[in-house]
Design a protein around this motif. Structure first.
Motif, PDB file in Angstrom:
ATOM      1  N   LEU A 303     -40.690  45.075 -44.289  1.00  0.00           N
ATOM      2  CA  LEU A 303     -41.694  46.116 -44.031  1.00  0.00           C
ATOM      3  C   LEU A 303     -41.182  47.512 -44.341  1.00  0.00           C
ATOM      4  CD1 LEU A 303     -43.064  44.811 -40.594  1.00  0.00           C
ATOM      5  CD2 LEU A 303     -44.043  44.436 -42.865  1.00  0.00           C
ATOM      6  N   THR A 304     -39.960  47.626 -44.845  1.00  0.00           N
ATOM      7  CA  THR A 304     -39.314  48.931 -45.027  1.00  0.00           C
ATOM      8  C   THR A 304     -40.157  49.902 -45.843  1.00  0.00           C
ATOM      9  OG1 THR A 304     -37.155  47.862 -44.898  1.00  0.00           O
ATOM     10  CG2 THR A 304     -37.220  50.082 -45.822  1.00  0.00           C
ATOM     11  N   ASP A 305     -40.756  49.423 -46.917  1.00  0.00           N
ATOM     12  CA  ASP A 305     -41.517  50.301 -47.816  1.00  0.00           C
ATOM     13  C   ASP A 305     -43.002  50.345 -47.500  1.00  0.00           C
ATOM     14  OD1 ASP A 305     -39.206  50.947 -49.218  1.00  0.00           O
ATOM     15  OD2 ASP A 305     -39.406  49.215 -50.548  1.00  0.00           O
ATOM     16  N   LEU A 306     -43.379  49.922 -46.300  1.00  0.00           N
ATOM     17  CA  LEU A 306     -44.796  49.893 -45.923  1.00  0.00           C
ATOM     18  C   LEU A 306     -44.993  50.769 -44.687  1.00  0.00           C
ATOM     19  CD1 LEU A 306     -45.322  46.071 -46.403  1.00  0.00           C
ATOM     20  CD2 LEU A 306     -46.378  47.860 -47.781  1.00  0.00           C
ATOM     21  N   PRO A 307     -45.319  52.049 -44.872  1.00  0.00           N
ATOM     22  CA  PRO A 307     -45.395  52.972 -43.734  1.00  0.00           C
ATOM     23  C   PRO A 307     -46.507  52.658 -42.747  1.00  0.00           C
ATOM     24  CG  PRO A 307     -46.210  54.010 -45.749  1.00  0.00           C
ATOM     25  CD  PRO A 307     -45.590  52.714 -46.159  1.00  0.00           C
ATOM     26  N   ASN A 308     -47.541  51.920 -43.174  1.00  0.00           N
ATOM     27  CA  ASN A 308     -48.656  51.621 -42.260  1.00  0.00           C
ATOM     28  C   ASN A 308     -48.523  50.235 -41.630  1.00  0.00           C
ATOM     29  OD1 ASN A 308     -49.915  54.075 -42.973  1.00  0.00           O
ATOM     30  ND2 ASN A 308     -50.836  53.123 -44.768  1.00  0.00           N
ATOM     31  N   SER A 309     -47.287  49.853 -41.298  1.00  0.00           N
ATOM     32  CA  SER A 309     -47.040  48.477 -40.849  1.00  0.00           C
ATOM     33  C   SER A 309     -46.595  48.385 -39.396  1.00  0.00           C
ATOM     34  CB  SER A 309     -45.990  47.828 -41.756  1.00  0.00           C
ATOM     35  OG  SER A 309     -44.784  48.583 -41.749  1.00  0.00           O
ATOM     36  N   THR A 310     -46.980  49.338 -38.579  1.00  0.00           N
ATOM     37  CA  THR A 310     -46.548  49.334 -37.169  1.00  0.00           C
ATOM     38  C   THR A 310     -46.976  48.063 -36.455  1.00  0.00           C
ATOM     39  OG1 THR A 310     -46.690  51.747 -37.097  1.00  0.00           O
ATOM     40  CG2 THR A 310     -46.650  50.591 -34.987  1.00  0.00           C
ATOM     41  N   GLN A 311     -48.238  47.644 -36.655  1.00  0.00           N
ATOM     42  CA  GLN A 311     -48.724  46.441 -35.969  1.00  0.00           C
ATOM     43  C   GLN A 311     -48.017  45.190 -36.487  1.00  0.00           C
ATOM     44  OE1 GLN A 311     -50.562  46.301 -33.361  1.00  0.00           O
ATOM     45  NE2 GLN A 311     -51.102  48.469 -33.282  1.00  0.00           N
ATOM     46  N   LEU A 312     -47.714  45.156 -37.772  1.00  0.00           N
ATOM     47  CA  LEU A 312     -46.978  44.015 -38.308  1.00  0.00           C
ATOM     48  C   LEU A 312     -45.587  43.938 -37.682  1.00  0.00           C
ATOM     49  CD1 LEU A 312     -47.954  44.217 -42.102  1.00  0.00           C
ATOM     50  CD2 LEU A 312     -48.820  42.606 -40.386  1.00  0.00           C
ATOM     51  N   ALA A 313     -44.966  45.081 -37.465  1.00  0.00           N
ATOM     52  CA  ALA A 313     -43.654  45.106 -36.810  1.00  0.00           C
ATOM     53  C   ALA A 313     -43.763  44.619 -35.361  1.00  0.00           C
ATOM     54  CB  ALA A 313     -43.066  46.513 -36.862  1.00  0.00           C
ATOM     55  N   GLU A 314     -44.845  44.992 -34.682  1.00  0.00           N
ATOM     56  CA  GLU A 314     -45.037  44.525 -33.311  1.00  0.00           C
ATOM     57  C   GLU A 314     -45.213  43.008 -33.257  1.00  0.00           C
ATOM     58  OE1 GLU A 314     -48.023  46.525 -31.078  1.00  0.00           O
ATOM     59  OE2 GLU A 314     -47.154  48.526 -31.386  1.00  0.00           O
ATOM     60  N   LEU A 315     -45.877  42.451 -34.266  1.00  0.00           N
ATOM     61  CA  LEU A 315     -46.048  41.002 -34.320  1.00  0.00           C
ATOM     62  C   LEU A 315     -44.710  40.293 -34.505  1.00  0.00           C
ATOM     63  CD1 LEU A 315     -49.302  40.775 -36.451  1.00  0.00           C
ATOM     64  CD2 LEU A 315     -49.036  40.083 -34.074  1.00  0.00           C
ATOM     65  N   VAL A 316     -43.774  40.928 -35.193  1.00  0.00           N
ATOM     66  CA  VAL A 316     -42.439  40.353 -35.334  1.00  0.00           C
ATOM     67  C   VAL A 316     -41.784  40.243 -33.956  1.00  0.00           C
ATOM     68  CG1 VAL A 316     -40.104  40.729 -36.229  1.00  0.00           C
ATOM     69  CG2 VAL A 316     -42.079  41.199 -37.670  1.00  0.00           C
ATOM     70  N   THR A 317     -41.869  41.293 -33.167  1.00  0.00           N
ATOM     71  CA  THR A 317     -41.287  41.266 -31.829  1.00  0.00           C
ATOM     72  C   THR A 317     -41.926  40.172 -30.979  1.00  0.00           C
ATOM     73  OG1 THR A 317     -40.845  43.645 -31.937  1.00  0.00           O
ATOM     74  CG2 THR A 317     -40.864  42.647 -29.757  1.00  0.00           C
TER      75      THR A 317
END
Length: 324
Positions: A303-317
């Motif tokens: 997700l490093t190059d995807l600035p609008n990926s906050t929710q995707l990062a939360e799904l990882v957690t």
């Protein structure tokens, strides 16, 4: 922790429920009733949420992919209906499975009906070239899923199949479709290839983390939390990742205990208790949890190059820490 319980999930649930009803119907026939019973109340909605959030991550909107996302959920739930038939599992999401409630023939028809509704939703609208590309991605993932399901049946009772084999099953049966859901959402939103391919890799790694945690749940959570029968894998003599990790680390006495269970004939409750003891002694539960966390971190790195990926990062957690 349910993967649907995120700010995004809360927003999407009513939209997805309404869209699913639009494609499946309101219950005017036995087929519609059985399909609706399988769909509602919805599960984690992981795949459609991933599709919608992936579109947003590359500058698109959730509305652009709503029908497509609902189609993915129909196809996923169809596979669960058929999976419960294969496993002869009477419980799904904490209540009677479709086959248990409606009968075997009716469940087969419901699975097929959900599949057809899903395909119709996938192809329902949007720029034709993008829709065709995204649909091909999903269909290819479903082909891999079928291969994974078949391979899973082939290794029942086989403690010699090895960890790489069961990881391949996970990639085919779970990770392929989570990756496809992400890639398809990005394709439909007009993402460049490097971005939709990064999102596919993200989804695949997330799917691996999710499935490893799923294999751990029968040994780390109560039935009422998981919503399924904790002894299902044991009753089906299914060698899951924790069991195979235990086989590799066990001494001769514990390997004999596992072999006794996987020869069949032990009642599932006793078998589950004996396996749990071996998994605990060998550290297999800890190692499997470590592997889940590793896949989650690999997902996050995509997700490093995807600035609008906050929710995707939360799904990882959520995937790395899930308890249900």
């Amino acid at each position: 922790m349910s993967l649907a319980v995120t700010p995004a999930g809360d927003t999407y649930v009513p939209l997805l429920e309404a869209e699913l009803l639009r494609w499946v119907g309101s219950g005017d026939s036995l087929l519609e009733l059985a399909c609706l019973d399988a769909l509602f109340p919805p599960g984690k909605l992981l795949r459609p949420v991933l599709c919608m959030e992936s579109a947003k991550a590359v500058g698109g909107t959730a509305d652009q992919v709503l029908a497509f996302a609902a189609g993915i959920e129909c196809l996923h739930v169809a596979s669960l209906v058929h999976d419960d038939i294969i496993d002869q599992d009477p419980v799904r999401r904490g209540r009677a499975s479709t086959a248990e409630q409606y009968g075997l023939a009716e469940a087969l028809a419901a699975g097929d009906g959900l599949s057809m509704a899903g395909i119709a939703a996938l192809l329902s609208g949007g720029p034709a070239e993008r829709v065709l590309h995204a649909a091909r991605v999903v269909v290819e993932a479903l082909r891999h899923m079928c291969q994974g399901i078949m391979r899973e049946t082939e290794i029942r009772g086989d403690l010699t199949c090895g960890v790489p084999t069961v990881l391949d099953v996970m990639r085919a049966k779970t990770a392929a479709l989570t990756g496809a859901a992400c890639q398809a959402g990005a394709i439909l939103a007009g993402a460049a290839p490097r971005r939709h391919q990064a999102l596919r890799r993200y989804g695949e790694q997330l799917g691996m983390a999710f499935q490893i945690r799923d294999d751990l749940l029968p040994y780390t959570a109560e039935d009422q939390v998981t919503g399924k029968t904790a002894t299902s894998d044991v009753a089906n003599l299914q060698p899951t990742l924790p069991v195979l990790l235990a086989c590799e680390a066990a001494d001769e006495a514990d390997r004999d205990r596992l072999a006794t269970v996987f020869r069949g004939g032990t009642d599932p409750v006793t078998a589950h208790r004996d396996i749990l003891a071996v998994l605990t002694r060998t550290g297999a539960l800890t190692e499997a949890a470590r592997m889940a966390s590793s896949h989650a971190e690999q997902a996050r790195a995509e997700l490093t190059d995807l600035p609008n990926s906050t929710q995707l990062a939360e799904l990882v957690t959520s995937a790395a820490d899930r308890r249900r």
